[in-house]
Design an enzyme around this catalytic site. Structure first.
Site, mmCIF file in Angstrom:
data_model
loop_
_atom_site.group_PDB
_atom_site.id
_atom_site.type_symbol
_atom_site.label_atom_id
_atom_site.label_comp_id
_atom_site.label_asym_id
_atom_site.label_seq_id
_atom_site.Cartn_x
_atom_site.Cartn_y
_atom_site.Cartn_z
ATOM 1 N N ASN A 61 1.560 9.212 -6.640
ATOM 2 C CA ASN A 61 0.927 9.990 -5.295
ATOM 3 C C ASN A 61 -0.113 10.842 -5.913
ATOM 4 O O ASN A 61 -1.085 11.203 -5.287
ATOM 5 C CB ASN A 61 2.101 10.709 -4.800
ATOM 6 C CG ASN A 61 2.975 9.708 -4.084
ATOM 7 O OD1 ASN A 61 2.866 8.761 -3.779
ATOM 8 N ND2 ASN A 61 4.375 10.320 -3.865
ATOM 9 N N ARG A 383 -2.282 -4.386 5.487
ATOM 10 C CA ARG A 383 -1.920 -4.943 4.246
ATOM 11 C C ARG A 383 -1.095 -5.930 3.963
ATOM 12 O O ARG A 383 0.134 -6.008 4.809
ATOM 13 C CB ARG A 383 -1.275 -3.483 3.537
ATOM 14 C CG ARG A 383 -2.025 -2.365 3.439
ATOM 15 C CD ARG A 383 -1.547 -1.326 2.792
ATOM 16 N NE ARG A 383 -2.010 0.100 3.065
ATOM 17 C CZ ARG A 383 -3.039 0.784 2.618
ATOM 18 N NH1 ARG A 383 -3.585 -0.131 1.650
ATOM 19 N NH2 ARG A 383 -3.603 1.906 2.717
ATOM 20 N N ARG A 413 -7.392 1.215 2.395
ATOM 21 C CA ARG A 413 -7.846 1.793 1.199
ATOM 22 C C ARG A 413 -6.990 1.350 0.047
ATOM 23 O O ARG A 413 -5.655 1.170 0.015
ATOM 24 C CB ARG A 413 -7.528 3.321 1.046
ATOM 25 C CG ARG A 413 -7.906 4.039 -0.145
ATOM 26 C CD ARG A 413 -7.801 5.669 0.159
ATOM 27 N NE ARG A 413 -8.679 6.092 0.984
ATOM 28 C CZ ARG A 413 -8.582 6.897 1.923
ATOM 29 N NH1 ARG A 413 -7.178 7.583 2.301
ATOM 30 N NH2 ARG A 413 -9.409 7.480 2.616
ATOM 31 N N HIS A 443 -5.657 -0.561 12.690
ATOM 32 C CA HIS A 443 -4.615 -0.377 12.044
ATOM 33 C C HIS A 443 -3.299 -0.769 12.688
ATOM 34 O O HIS A 443 -2.216 -0.631 12.292
ATOM 35 C CB HIS A 443 -4.683 1.305 12.008
ATOM 36 C CG HIS A 443 -3.348 1.747 11.048
ATOM 37 N ND1 HIS A 443 -2.382 2.670 11.346
ATOM 38 C CD2 HIS A 443 -3.305 1.805 9.556
ATOM 39 C CE1 HIS A 443 -1.541 2.774 10.337
ATOM 40 N NE2 HIS A 443 -2.197 2.398 9.217
ATOM 41 N N TYR A 476 10.385 0.538 2.914
ATOM 42 C CA TYR A 476 9.873 1.075 3.699
ATOM 43 C C TYR A 476 10.680 0.971 5.097
ATOM 44 O O TYR A 476 11.132 -0.117 5.393
ATOM 45 C CB TYR A 476 8.439 0.964 4.179
ATOM 46 C CG TYR A 476 7.342 1.191 3.266
ATOM 47 C CD1 TYR A 476 7.434 1.512 1.937
ATOM 48 C CD2 TYR A 476 5.867 1.556 3.680
ATOM 49 C CE1 TYR A 476 6.373 1.700 0.838
ATOM 50 C CE2 TYR A 476 4.920 2.023 2.936
ATOM 51 C CZ TYR A 476 5.296 2.037 1.505
ATOM 52 O OH TYR A 476 4.318 2.494 0.395
ATOM 53 N N ARG A 572 7.542 13.037 7.784
ATOM 54 C CA ARG A 572 7.803 12.944 6.526
ATOM 55 C C ARG A 572 6.810 13.412 5.250
ATOM 56 O O ARG A 572 7.459 14.228 4.502
ATOM 57 C CB ARG A 572 7.865 11.607 5.959
ATOM 58 C CG ARG A 572 8.436 10.988 4.631
ATOM 59 C CD ARG A 572 7.891 9.724 4.143
ATOM 60 N NE ARG A 572 6.468 9.525 3.931
ATOM 61 C CZ ARG A 572 5.507 8.716 4.271
ATOM 62 N NH1 ARG A 572 6.193 7.661 4.953
ATOM 63 N NH2 ARG A 572 4.291 8.791 3.978
ATOM 64 N N HIS A 600 8.958 5.358 7.275
ATOM 65 C CA HIS A 600 7.680 5.198 7.723
ATOM 66 C C HIS A 600 7.399 4.947 9.206
ATOM 67 O O HIS A 600 6.197 4.715 9.336
ATOM 68 C CB HIS A 600 7.422 4.021 6.829
ATOM 69 C CG HIS A 600 5.721 3.599 6.757
ATOM 70 N ND1 HIS A 600 5.225 2.383 7.825
ATOM 71 C CD2 HIS A 600 4.743 4.014 6.347
ATOM 72 C CE1 HIS A 600 3.643 2.450 7.511
ATOM 73 N NE2 HIS A 600 3.516 3.327 6.700
#
Length: 719
Positions: A61, A383, A413, A443, A476, A572, A600
């Site tokens: 991270n 993704r 990304r 997205h 997730y 979160r 998530h």
């Protein structure tokens, strides 16, 4: 007074406060989040290798934060940009504060590593760096070095004839100051460690003894440099600016991203990590040659590149890991003999990952590919992972003669390269591949299947809060909503036309899109709660987000709080809203949940005149967080939940469980610090609850046969 006029009055009062009193800094809030992740590595209730996993996650991270966020700040400082952050800090002020916080975080990581290293050694898992080895182990390592490492590495002298080599992003290397034995001349040699080599090598034997690749090189330097005396060594690691800025006049996005990915590997250095005890001459050479313009230098006495410890987590020690968990496959779909379309046609269903299997999503597409009545599939891909069953299903559908459209987001990304590869494969299969907008990311997570049923066409939709990624779907927590509602189908078609043909929908029947109307929809719902509070009706807002940074959305929540709306937020990660400030946010509570699974899903709930939870509440799931980019610069979806059972599952089960959790929760204080919820008389762990109790909409007939899901009760003020 009208609803908007009342809200506007409150907003004026909020705006009178100084920015630093109204908001937390985004970057410092993120670092606080990563400290909470690191704290899980200290949790004695977790198995030891899971604690090591959290340490490695905190390391990875931090790497990404440095490569993107800190790199962005450094770039602003270089360009002398003075635009202030949400809390009123200039880029230079933020960069200074972030560097101090990063130093503290890195020190904390090293402290945790030292503690875990001792505990692991007691369990027979050892990192032998710097330690004496048994003769047999030393011989094996020497042979391994000669056979597997020497052929791969390339030592390079640093002198006028051999200029300083390029060090790639996340690259690690070692400098060796040497003296030639025959004439005493000094030589500086560099060995860059290829990423193809494993970071940690496990020695053979029943005990798990590891050695890092850098320690292996340092131990065997004499073999590498015969005829020289090794004076010391200096291990270092480099992180570079890895953010890709898309130019609005890019004529070919595919070509642009292929070259941009190459540029990323050569971005400006943003962090130089040095291992303790580095030779002074080696350090001086690195500082001079790497051109550390606004870069941060971290010297640590411990391990550099702490994210690499994930390799040791893979040690086959089930006794030191969480008990394996197998996701459930929803009974509702099994009752229809696995026919996803029949189950969805009967009524809406929501799948709660990772507690319920991601295979439902894959099966939805696989069945669409093989069903002769399916005529078209449209799919967004943000993704999808390296080995994607979703991609395979889309290709199978195209090969079966379906009309398949895939919106592939190249700006995801660190997944840009993988998405380019998927796009190429999809195009070769005859799929219409669209890359969406140049300056907006797509997205939204949408899958749309058009099926011929008699004389009509029915549209089946999947809307997700997470990605079509089978690996992250195991860790997730996300929601997958399936519906055959004709309104949802028509709106989904408009969304795809918007992305593929820039046809902006004039109106939608059910869904709300950003950047077209999501901000306004959320404002209207927030303002309606404020109006209810002013009229003395029950007024409350619940939301679950990954991040909350948009100042205008935060101000709207402040105004609602001042009107008397009770607001409970589960955020979160980054949260710039300052809760519990007298006169500003007295009625706002913010908590963060960190644990075995990464929270998530995005959910909004509005009371609508009844105490929450209630059947009359407005409930939405979304792909968007409370960030300016999500509301103004991305294609996102806000999906209302209207089916009674699904509504109960999202509100009475998922949201209530998040609010009453005590074992994974941290509460945000007005000062900006987080405190872990302490021991209580009746502890509740939401992850354990969902692992042991089925979801409501997935139960099917079992619910009507007396097999009830335990009802959760909201305990006011439990946090």
């Amino acid at each position: 007074m009208s609803r908007m006029a009342g809200a506007a009055g409150s907003l004026v009062e909020v705006a009178a406060l100084a920015a630093s009193e109204r908001y937390f800094n985004r970057e410092l809030s993120w670092l606080s989040f990563n400290l909470r992740v690191l704290a899980e590595a200290c949790n004695p209730d977790y198995p030891l290798l899971e604690r090591l996993r959290f340490l490695s996650i905190s390391g990875n991270n931090l790497d990404e934060f440095m490569m993107v966020r800190v790199a962005g700040l450094a770039g602003q400082v270089r360009r002398q940009i003075e635009e202030v952050s949400i809390d009123g800090m200039t880029p230079a002020q933020q960069l200074a504060a972030v560097r101090d916080a990063v130093t503290e975080l890195e020190t904390a990581q090293q402290d945790v590593w030292r503690e875990l290293r001792e505990l692991l050694a007691a369990e027979g898992i050892m990192l032998a760096d710097g330690q004496r080895l048994e003769p047999a182990q030393a011989r094996w390592l020497r042979d391994y070095f000669v056979e597997h490492v020497v052929p791969v590495i390339t030592p390079q002298a640093i002198d006028p004839a051999h200029p300083f080599p390029f060090v790639a992003n996340q690259g690690m290397g070692i400098l060796f100051p040497l003296v030639r034995s025959d004439d005493g001349s000094a030589v500086m040699e560099m060995v860059l460690i290829p990423q193809a080599l494993p970071r940690f090598i496990r020695l053979p034997g029943p005990e798990a003894v590891y050695i890092s690749i850098e320690d292996l090189l340092c131990r065997n330097a004499a073999l590498l440099f015969p005829g020289f005396r090794v004076l010391g060594h200096g291990v270092f690691r480099v992180l570079r600016d890895s953010d890709l800025e898309v130019e609005e006049d890019a004529e070919d996005l595919v070509r642009y991203f292929r070259t941009a990915i190459q540029r990323r590997r050569r971005g400006r250095i943003i962090l130089l990590q040095l291992q303790g005890g580095i030779d002074p001459a080696a350090e001086q050479l690195l500082r001079k040659q790497l051109r550390l313009d606004h870069a941060m230098v971290l010297k640590t006495p411990g391990l550099i590149g702490i994210g690499g410890l994930a390799a040791m987590v893979e040690e086959d020690r089930p006794d030191l890991k969480f008990e394996p968990y197998s996701p459930r496959y929803p009974e509702r779909i099994r009752e229809h003999e696995g026919d996803c379309f029949a189950a969805i046609r009967e009524k809406d269903i929501i799948i709660h990952h990772p507690y319920e299997s991601f295979e439902v999503v894959v099966d939805f597409l696989r069945q669409a590919a093989s069903d002769p009545d399916v005529v078209a599939i449209k799919q967004t891909l943000y993704r999808a992972g390296k080995q994607s069953a979703v991609i395979a299903a889309l290709i199978a559908a195209a090969e079966a003669g379906k009309a398949v459209t895939a919106v592939v987001e190249l700006k995801a990304r660190f997944d840009e390269e993988q998405n380019l590869e998927w796009a190429s494969q999809l195009e070769r299969a005859g799929i219409q591949v669209i890359y969406g907008f140049v300056d907006w990311k797509t997205h939204a997570k949408v899958s749309m299947v058009v099926r011929r049923e008699g004389k009509v066409h029915r549209t089946y939709c999947h809307f997700g809060t997470g990605n079509y990624h089978p690996v992250t779907a195991r860790t997730y927590t996300d929601l997958s909503f399936f519906t055959a509602d004709p309104k949802a189908g028509r709106d989904a078609g408009k969304l795809f036309n918007f992305v593929t043909g820039y046809v902006e929908p004039q109106r939608t029947e059910l869904l709300t899109l950003s950047p077209i109307g999501m901000r306004e929809t959320l404002y209207d719902c927030i303002d309606a709660e404020a109006e209810n509070a002013q009229r003395g009706k029950p007024a409350a807002i619940w939301a679950k987000l990954n991040a909350l940074t948009d100042s205008r959305l935060i101000d709207r929540l402040y105004a609602a709080s001042q009107a008397g709306v009770q607001i409970s937020l589960v955020v979160r990660g980054i949260c710039c809203l300052r809760p519990g400030v007298p006169g500003l946010s007295d009625n706002i509570m913010v908590k963060s949940i960190i644990g075995r699974f990464l929270e998530h899903s995005r959910i909004w709930a509005f009371a609508c005149g009844q105490p929450l939870p209630s059947a009359k509440a407005k409930v939405f799931i979304s792909s968007a967080d409370g960030m300016t980019r999500n509301l103004d610069r991305r294609v996102e979806l806000l999906v209302p939940i209207r089916n009674r059972t699904v509504h109960r599952q999202v509100l009475d089960q998922v949201m209530v469980a998040n609010l009453i959790d005590t074992e994974q929760s941290w509460v945000l204080e007005p000062s900006g610090s987080y405190r872990r919820v302490g021991k209580v008389a009746e502890p509740f762990n939401l992850h354990n609850y969902f692992m042991t109790n089925p979801s409501l909409s997935g139960r099917g007939a079992a619910l009507t046969n007396g097999h009830k899901v335990p009802k959760l009760a909201l305990r006011r003020g439990a946090a």
